[in-house]
Each structure stands twice: as structure tokens, then as C-alpha cells.
Design a protein around this motif. Structure first.
Motif, PDB file in Angstrom:
ATOM      1  N   ARG A  69      -4.616 -11.487  -6.113  1.00 62.68           N
ATOM      2  CA  ARG A  69      -3.680 -11.809  -5.018  1.00 62.68           C
ATOM      3  C   ARG A  69      -3.510 -10.600  -4.110  1.00 62.68           C
ATOM      4  N   VAL A  70      -3.443  -9.416  -4.691  1.00 57.09           N
ATOM      5  CA  VAL A  70      -3.267  -8.200  -3.897  1.00 57.09           C
ATOM      6  C   VAL A  70      -4.524  -7.894  -3.086  1.00 57.09           C
ATOM      7  N   SER A  71      -5.689  -8.079  -3.685  1.00 58.58           N
ATOM      8  CA  SER A  71      -6.931  -7.742  -3.002  1.00 58.58           C
ATOM      9  C   SER A  71      -7.365  -8.803  -1.999  1.00 58.58           C
ATOM     10  N   ALA A  72      -6.818 -10.004  -2.093  1.00 58.88           N
ATOM     11  CA  ALA A  72      -7.180 -11.069  -1.150  1.00 58.88           C
ATOM     12  C   ALA A  72      -6.565 -10.762   0.209  1.00 58.88           C
TER      13      ALA A  72
END
Length: 96
Positions: free
Chosen positions: A69-72
Motif C-alpha cells: 500500500r505504501v509503495s503503490a
């Protein structure tokens, strides 16, 4: 928040606890018979070992989903009407 099912070693009642709490050195009282269960990685009890394994897997899955979720890339949603409003173009700029 993920939960793990735990089977009491004494009364065999199944209850649940948060996976984040179920780590080495954690103790929990059975809600049915009130015996204190101690959770350790090297426990000889198979119910405790299985609960620790499930908790470890649940924590790993949660970390992976948070990292994904953070890297998306962040997608901006629709703004409210007051936010977008009407854009006023000046007619003077278009004539030049």
C-alpha cells in the motif's frame, strides 16, 4: 487487525487474540477455565506452537500488505464540488 484462534491446553475451548500480541513471552488467561497460557516459540505444547505459527504468518501478511500500500502510487480521488469549482478563464488572455 488480524486475530488468531487459540485452543486452551486445559479445557480445549477455542478463543481468539490479536496476532500482534501473540509473541514470545506473552501470557494470556483462558476466558473459560482461567488457566494462564504462556506463549513461547519453543513450547512443547502443539496448540501453543500452532497459534504462534498462525500469528507469525498473520503479522507477515499484514506487513506485506502495508508495504504494498505504501509503495503503490497514490491515486487522487474525486474532489468535492467546492474544491474543484468552476475554473474562470480570462477572455483577455485568449484574445492575444
Amino acid at each position: 487487525m488480524s486475530f488468531v484462534q487459540i485452543q486452551c491446553t486445559r479445557c480445549k475451548t477455542v478463543f481468539r487474540d490479536r496476532a500482534g500480541r501473540l509473541q514470545d513471552g506473552y501470557s494470556r488467561q483462558c476466558p473459560s477455565c482461567e488457566v494462564v497460557l504462556f506463549f513461547a516459540e519453543d513450547s512443547p505444547n502443539p496448540q501453543v506452537k500452532q497459534a504462534m505459527k498462525r500469528a507469525r504468518q498473520a503479522r507477515k501478511e499484514r506487513r506485506e500488505t502495508e508495504m504494498a500500500r505504501v509503495s503503490a502510487p497514490q491515486v487522487r480521488g474525486n474532489f468535492s464540488r467546492t474544491r474543484t469549482g468552476r475554473i474562470q478563464h480570462s477572455s483577455e488572455d485568449e484574445e492575444d
